[in-house]
Scaffold this motif. Structure first.
Motif, PDB file in Angstrom:
ATOM      1  N   PHE A  26      46.308  57.641  81.444  1.00 30.20           N
ATOM      2  CA  PHE A  26      45.031  58.106  81.974  1.00 30.20           C
ATOM      3  C   PHE A  26      45.206  59.248  82.980  1.00 30.20           C
ATOM      4  O   PHE A  26      44.377  60.153  83.046  1.00 30.20           O
ATOM      5  CB  PHE A  26      44.235  56.938  82.570  1.00 30.20           C
ATOM      6  CG  PHE A  26      43.618  56.071  81.513  1.00 30.20           C
ATOM      7  CD1 PHE A  26      42.509  56.523  80.800  1.00 30.20           C
ATOM      8  CD2 PHE A  26      44.160  54.839  81.187  1.00 30.20           C
ATOM      9  CE1 PHE A  26      41.939  55.745  79.801  1.00 30.20           C
ATOM     10  CE2 PHE A  26      43.592  54.060  80.192  1.00 30.20           C
ATOM     11  CZ  PHE A  26      42.482  54.512  79.491  1.00 30.20           C
ATOM     12  N   LYS A  72      48.002  60.105  72.663  1.00 30.01           N
ATOM     13  CA  LYS A  72      47.875  58.705  72.231  1.00 30.01           C
ATOM     14  C   LYS A  72      49.212  57.987  72.083  1.00 30.01           C
ATOM     15  O   LYS A  72      49.249  56.761  72.079  1.00 30.01           O
ATOM     16  CB  LYS A  72      47.085  58.619  70.931  1.00 30.01           C
ATOM     17  CG  LYS A  72      47.747  59.277  69.728  1.00 30.01           C
ATOM     18  CD  LYS A  72      46.841  59.150  68.512  1.00 30.01           C
ATOM     19  CE  LYS A  72      47.475  59.708  67.274  1.00 30.01           C
ATOM     20  NZ  LYS A  72      47.478  61.182  67.235  1.00 30.01           N
ATOM     21  N   SER A 120      39.549  55.098  76.471  1.00 31.01           N
ATOM     22  CA  SER A 120      40.011  56.470  76.380  1.00 31.01           C
ATOM     23  C   SER A 120      38.857  57.405  75.996  1.00 31.01           C
ATOM     24  O   SER A 120      38.710  58.503  76.547  1.00 31.01           O
ATOM     25  CB  SER A 120      41.139  56.543  75.351  1.00 31.01           C
ATOM     26  OG  SER A 120      41.545  57.864  75.184  1.00 31.01           O
TER      27      SER A 120
END
Lengths: 279, 298
Positions: A26, A72, A120
């Motif tokens: 993040f 990812k 996300s």
């Protein structure tokens, strides 16, 4: 469902490596905002990326989801290890003995995967919104909220990719090997592409129509690269070749469908393996 | 008596290997059962099947009369299998909290159970820092968390040092004395002999004996006798209707009865024939001898 989620989140959150990786993910996502501060000098003219229309609505949805999906892999490591660890620690066996059904076990992983993807997506949405409002040349609501299908595509793409990771974790039972397998599969799809082009089809477009059904290829097809769509790039290309080749950048429903079908296949296969295997 | 677990004609094949062959078993509330068998006799496989981690090939089993699904039933069961499996990065307490979440109970029992197994002072240590004995004790605490109807222990003292074995055994005895049903799989015979009331002997996946521990012993009870004239004694014994076989060994006679004959009865029978014994003992084979006989005979 709350119970399953709380079980799974405890397993991930209390693991230091998983916690660090999730946080890193993040933090890195929010670094996309730093692109705004890139300055460079070209032929004596000062370019500031943020002023070149990169953060214009609705282009920003496309650009940010594309860049964000590169990251990812951080979460992929978390997800593969959350599954493979259950085998290496023998805790899958213990969980089942303690009264978790195999169905609940898969469900708890699936819910977690969806939660990660959703988290996300929301994060990218908020960040793009802020960046857009700061730098976009257009700020009418109609333009801001157009092209939001990129966010849907982003979400579907993440869920599918993480389901694939989960499936590999169950299939291979070891984190490192599962990640290795993922890489091998990536090359494998490339090889298939090459073989089809060489032996079966005469044009690249035809091959692409077929390989669009492969799992990783279909996921990457969801959000096409946004660089050549960028206005500045177009302007340069116009000058160099005297015309822009038209390209379709939009998200199509059938592309989403292919990816959703893969997600379902991965989940069902994971469940099937789990059911069949003796521990 | 309430039936907790019923296994009927269970089979399990691993490829060509037949790990479990036609095992049937009924477990009643309040008894302590032992499953005996050498390594690789199908003990763990049988337990694995009823615990939902190994798929059966054929046959059936049902928990608590078959009213609930296996995974629901397992919430009322406490089980540890071979080696303790926990998340190494979590503390003892966190691991137990996770088990509580799975079983759907609240955290209130954690302290109490950690106290029982003597790990309360280590509750904040990570699982990976525990010794094998402590890990095994934590597994027992975890199995006890929901105050289970039945406690299933598979080789609970495997790999422990004598102190550890003693600790585990004491814990098991305490639990058994509270009336909890226990199913204990082991290849350590004295372990089973000391705590179990019923026993199931397996060899190569087949049941060799199933019944009470006492029943297994009395099957082959035998007499040791000695008198001044051994030949006379032997002749007299041969006339006794229940004596099956007589052997001479180190100046004594060993007489194997067919049914149940008690020592005073035999003594009276011999006195009536004017034979006075200098030595009379009714002996039972130890469980170990029984077990070796059973597993070697076939």
């Amino acid at each position: 469902m709350k119970r399953l989620l709380s079980i799974e989140l405890q397993k991930i959150w209390q693991n230091k490596a998983s916690r660090v990786l999730t946080l890193t993910y993040f933090v890195l996502l929010s670094f996309i905002a730093l692109i705004a501060s890139i300055n460079f000098s070209f032929l004596g003219i000062n370019f500031r990326i943020a002023d070149q229309g990169i953060f214009n609505f609705p282009y920003i949805w496309h650009f940010n989801t594309y860049v964000a999906s590169i990251l990812k892999f951080f979460l992929a490591v978390v997800i593969v290890s959350m599954m493979a660890n259950e085998y290496t620690y023998g805790t899958l066996k213990q969980n089942l003995i303690d009264g978790l059904s195999k169905n609940e076990f898969i469900k708890s992983k699936l819910i977690t995967v969806i939660l990660f993807a959703l988290g996300s997506t929301i994060f990218v949405f908020i960040m793009s919104m802020i960046l857009g409002l700061c730098f976009s040349s257009y700020d009418e609501a109609g333009i801001i909220f157009s092209d939001l299908e990129y966010l849907l595509a982003y979400f579907v793409k993440l869920v599918a990719f993480f389901s694939f990771c989960l499936f590999l974790g169950i299939l291979v039972k070891r984190s490192a090997f599962a990640l290795g397998f993922l890489l091998v599969w990536f090359f494998f799809e490339g090889i298939i592409f090459g073989l089809l082009r060489w032996l079966v089809f005469s044009s690249t477009e035809q091959v692409q129509k077929v390989t669009a059904f492969l799992p990783l290829e279909s996921m990457s097809n969801l959000i096409k690269e946004p660089i050549t769509r960028f206005q500045a790039y177009k302007a340069i290309e116009n000058q160099v070749s005297g015309g822009v080749a038209p390209k379709d950048y939009s998200v199509h429903w059938y592309e989403i469908l292919i990816v959703v079908v893969w997600t379902v296949i991965f989940m069902l296969m994971s469940y099937k393996i789990l059911k069949k295997r003796d521990l | 008596m309430e039936t907790i677990l019923k296994i009927e004609n269970l089979y399990k094949n691993f490829g060509l290997v037949k790990a479990v062959k036609n095992v049937s078993l009924e477990i009643k509330k309040g008894n302590v059962y032992g499953i005996l068998g050498p390594n690789g006799s199908g003990k763990s496989t049988t337990l694995g099947i009823v615990l939902n981690v190994v798929n059966k090939t054929s046959g059936s089993y049902s928990w608590f009369g078959g009213q609930m699904e296996t995974h629901e039933a397992l919430k009322k069961v406490g089980a540890i299998i071979e080696r303790p499996n926990f998340y190494p990065y979590m503390t003892a307490e966190q691991n137990l909290q996770l088990v509580c979440k799975i079983k759907g109970t609240n955290y209130s029992k954690i302290q109490e159970k950690l106290e029982i197994v003597g790990l309360l002072d280590r509750k904040d240590s990570k699982f990976r820092t525990f010794s094998l004995g402590m890990k095994q004790r934590l597994a027992i605490a975890s199995a006890l968390l929901n105050d289970p109807e039945i406690l299933i222990l598979d080789e609970p003292t495997n790999g422990l040092d004598p102190q550890g074995i003693r600790q585990i055994r004491d814990i098991i005895k305490t639990i058994a004395s509270h009336g909890t049903t226990i199913l204990l799989a082991s290849h350590l015979l004295d372990e089973v002999e000391k705590v179990c009331s019923h026993v199931l002997v397996l060899r190569k996946g087949e049941i060799l004996y199933s019944g009470t521990v006492d029943g297994m012993n009395s099957q082959d009870g035998f007499f040791e006798l000695q008198a001044e004239n051994l030949q006379e004694l032997k002749n007299a014994l041969a006339q006794h209707p229940s004596i099956d076989k007589i052997e001479e060994e180190e100046g004594r006679l060993i007489a194997y009865p067919k049914g149940s004959v008690n020592a005073s009865e035999l003594n009276k029978f011999l006195i009536e024939r004017n034979i006075f014994l200098s030595h009379l003992v009714k002996r039972k084979h130890s469980l170990e001898e029984q077990f070796l006989q059973l597993t070697n005979n076939k």
